[in-house]
Design an enzyme around this catalytic site. Structure first.
Site, PDB file in Angstrom:
ATOM      1  N   PRO A   1      -4.969  -9.919   8.669  1.00 49.48           N
ATOM      2  CA  PRO A   1      -5.631 -10.490   7.728  1.00 49.48           C
ATOM      3  C   PRO A   1      -4.696 -11.150   6.821  1.00 49.48           C
ATOM      4  O   PRO A   1      -5.251 -12.230   6.030  1.00 49.48           O
ATOM      5  CB  PRO A   1      -6.089  -9.013   6.923  1.00 49.48           C
ATOM      6  CG  PRO A   1      -6.289  -8.225   7.997  1.00 49.48           C
ATOM      7  CD  PRO A   1      -5.226  -8.449   8.891  1.00 49.48           C
TER       8      PRO A   1
ATOM      9  N   GLN B   1       1.926  -1.880   5.888  1.00 45.57           N
ATOM     10  CA  GLN B   1       2.284  -0.698   6.585  1.00 45.57           C
ATOM     11  C   GLN B   1       2.923  -0.708   7.927  1.00 45.57           C
ATOM     12  O   GLN B   1       3.478  -0.194   8.299  1.00 45.57           O
ATOM     13  CB  GLN B   1       1.035   0.341   6.287  1.00 45.57           C
ATOM     14  CG  GLN B   1       0.998   0.804   5.149  1.00 45.57           C
ATOM     15  CD  GLN B   1       0.199   1.793   4.738  1.00 45.57           C
ATOM     16  OE1 GLN B   1      -0.552   2.418   5.767  1.00 45.57           O
ATOM     17  NE2 GLN B   1       0.279   2.666   3.590  1.00 45.57           N
TER      18      GLN B   1
ATOM     19  N   GLU C   1      -4.657  -6.493   2.819  1.00 46.87           N
ATOM     20  CA  GLU C   1      -3.351  -7.177   3.525  1.00 46.87           C
ATOM     21  C   GLU C   1      -3.229  -8.605   2.882  1.00 46.87           C
ATOM     22  O   GLU C   1      -2.262  -9.457   2.661  1.00 46.87           O
ATOM     23  CB  GLU C   1      -3.108  -6.939   4.968  1.00 46.87           C
ATOM     24  CG  GLU C   1      -2.821  -5.611   5.462  1.00 46.87           C
ATOM     25  CD  GLU C   1      -3.777  -4.601   5.346  1.00 46.87           C
ATOM     26  OE1 GLU C   1      -3.536  -3.292   5.842  1.00 46.87           O
ATOM     27  OE2 GLU C   1      -5.029  -5.105   5.288  1.00 46.87           O
TER      28      GLU C   1
ATOM     29  N   HIS D   1      -0.753   0.374  15.622  1.00 46.56           N
ATOM     30  CA  HIS D   1       0.633   0.738  15.075  1.00 46.56           C
ATOM     31  C   HIS D   1       1.860   0.509  15.734  1.00 46.56           C
ATOM     32  O   HIS D   1       2.823   0.688  15.422  1.00 46.56           O
ATOM     33  CB  HIS D   1       0.406   2.394  14.848  1.00 46.56           C
ATOM     34  CG  HIS D   1      -0.609   2.794  13.760  1.00 46.56           C
ATOM     35  ND1 HIS D   1      -1.804   2.667  13.953  1.00 46.56           N
ATOM     36  CD2 HIS D   1      -0.625   2.996  12.419  1.00 46.56           C
ATOM     37  CE1 HIS D   1      -2.637   2.859  12.928  1.00 46.56           C
ATOM     38  NE2 HIS D   1      -1.586   3.365  12.109  1.00 46.56           N
TER      39      HIS D   1
ATOM     40  N   LEU E   1      -5.832  -1.454  -0.396  1.00 45.13           N
ATOM     41  CA  LEU E   1      -5.635  -1.837   1.107  1.00 45.13           C
ATOM     42  C   LEU E   1      -6.283  -3.159   1.572  1.00 45.13           C
ATOM     43  O   LEU E   1      -7.522  -3.118   1.747  1.00 45.13           O
ATOM     44  CB  LEU E   1      -6.355  -0.488   2.000  1.00 45.13           C
ATOM     45  CG  LEU E   1      -6.246  -0.395   3.463  1.00 45.13           C
ATOM     46  CD1 LEU E   1      -6.565   1.140   3.765  1.00 45.13           C
ATOM     47  CD2 LEU E   1      -6.776  -1.372   4.358  1.00 45.13           C
TER      48      LEU E   1
ATOM     49  N   GLU F   1       1.039  -1.203   0.078  1.00 47.47           N
ATOM     50  CA  GLU F   1       0.016   0.030  -0.082  1.00 47.47           C
ATOM     51  C   GLU F   1       0.935   1.149   0.034  1.00 47.47           C
ATOM     52  O   GLU F   1       1.653   1.428   0.874  1.00 47.47           O
ATOM     53  CB  GLU F   1      -0.899   0.009   1.181  1.00 47.47           C
ATOM     54  CG  GLU F   1      -1.847  -1.204   1.385  1.00 47.47           C
ATOM     55  CD  GLU F   1      -2.343  -1.320   2.531  1.00 47.47           C
ATOM     56  OE1 GLU F   1      -2.384  -0.557   3.500  1.00 47.47           O
ATOM     57  OE2 GLU F   1      -2.936  -2.760   2.783  1.00 47.47           O
TER      58      GLU F   1
END
Length: 327
Positions: free
Chosen positions: A89, A82, A60, A129, A58, A29
């Site tokens: 996923p 990312q 995965e 994140h 987007l 991505e």
């Protein structure tokens, strides 16, 4: 030879791999036009074209699944997730297909793909994140799990991962993406996989860590030497799976003590595997119980509490002092 950050070393390794092997393809991505969220692929689209540096939706699961298909047909895809917190996923593709392809086809096919992902906390990021779930992948037979801790190792280990005939999960500690610079030669030389690196020698205790936590581990080793006269041997695991248990065991046989440091949650973390190996193979050499310094068993908090979550050098120093209390 120039001084590079880790993310610059990653970019240089990707460019080298694309340049030397026409079968290498990058996908993920925003990796093309935008150069990736951390700019690890900046400039590669212009240099190598959209056929080899491909922006994806987007999705995965699709990114990993397409990579498995490419690898099965002779390409060498390097796909980017990312953030590690978005990798879930893709787990089915990696665990059910990438890891099993060689076994499933009785060696007729291999899966020479690399899944790259920035991982770990320390950058004040929002939810999903900052995960450090490397133990999920290390548990799966058929996957290599590689984590660099410096620009030099990022360059050499990534090249080795791309050239490997089997799937590699390559986790990049984003907290130190730009925190340190080293001279990195763009010579195409890969570093060996499946080996630990001994970063400094010592005779009193073995400190074992990987990724960004090597920063705190080395700081702790310096503090122990200056304040307590304790000389620590520091080992960078580099490749979690397959684990170079022999290097760790040999160090512990010399020092008699071991402290394992990781920022992943404690229960089921990879440090437990290292501790178990030492209990099985080096018990008679241990002068004290193996100690783990880890994050707590909680979801990674948001930025105001992050420093309370991440292990600190002071925590490592305290753990070592506890081990030294054993006669």
């Amino acid at each position: 030879m120039g001084e590079l950050t880790m993310v610059e070393a990653v970019a240089m390794a990707l460019a080298r791999a694309l340049d030397e092997d026409p079968d290498v393809v990058l996908l993920g991505e925003d990796i093309g036009r935008d150069g990736g969220v951390f700019r690890a692929t900046a400039g590669l689209l212009d240099r190598f074209g959209a056929d080899r540096v491909r922006d994806t939706p987007l999705a995965e699961s699709a990114i990993a699944g397409v990579s498995v298909g490419m690898a099965a047909q002779g390409l060498r895809p390097v796909c980017e997730i990312q953030f590690m917190g978005f990798v879930y996923p893709a787990l089915d593709q990696m665990l059910s297909h990438a890891a099993r392809l060689r076994n499933r086809t009785r060696g007729r096919l291999s899966c020479p793909m690399v899944l790259r992902a920035p991982y770990g906390g320390g950058i004040h990021a929002p939810e999903h994140h900052s995960e450090s779930t490397e133990a999920l992948f290390a548990h799966i037979p058929g996957l290599r799990v590689v984590i660099p801790s410096s620009p030099v190792r990022a360059y050499g280990l990534l090249l080795a991962a791309i050239r490997d005939p089997d799937p590699v999960v390559f986790l990049e500690p984003k907290r130190i993406y730009r925190a340190v610079r080293e001279e990195v030669a763009d010579d195409g030389a890969a570093l060996p996989l499946d080996r630990c690196a001994v970063l400094c020698r010592g005779s009193d205790v073995t400190l074992v860590s990987w990724g960004a936590m090597l920063t705190e581990t080395l700081d702790a080793a310096d503090a122990l030497s200056a304040e307590d006269g304790i000389e620590a041997e520091v080992i960078d695991v580099c490749t979690l799976k397959p684990l170079d248990a022999a290097t760790i065991r040999a160090s512990v046989e010399r020092t008699g003590r071991c402290v394992i440091v990781h920022e992943a949650a404690r229960t089921g973390g990879f440090g437990a595997e290292i501790a178990a190996r030492l209990a099985e193979t080096a018990l008679v050499s241990l002068l004290a119980p193996v100690v783990r310094v880890t994050a707590p068993d909680t979801v990674v908090p948001l930025l105001k509490l992050e420093r309370h979550y991440m292990p600190a050098a002071a925590d490592i120093v305290a753990a070592v002092r506890r081990t030294m209390e054993y006669a």
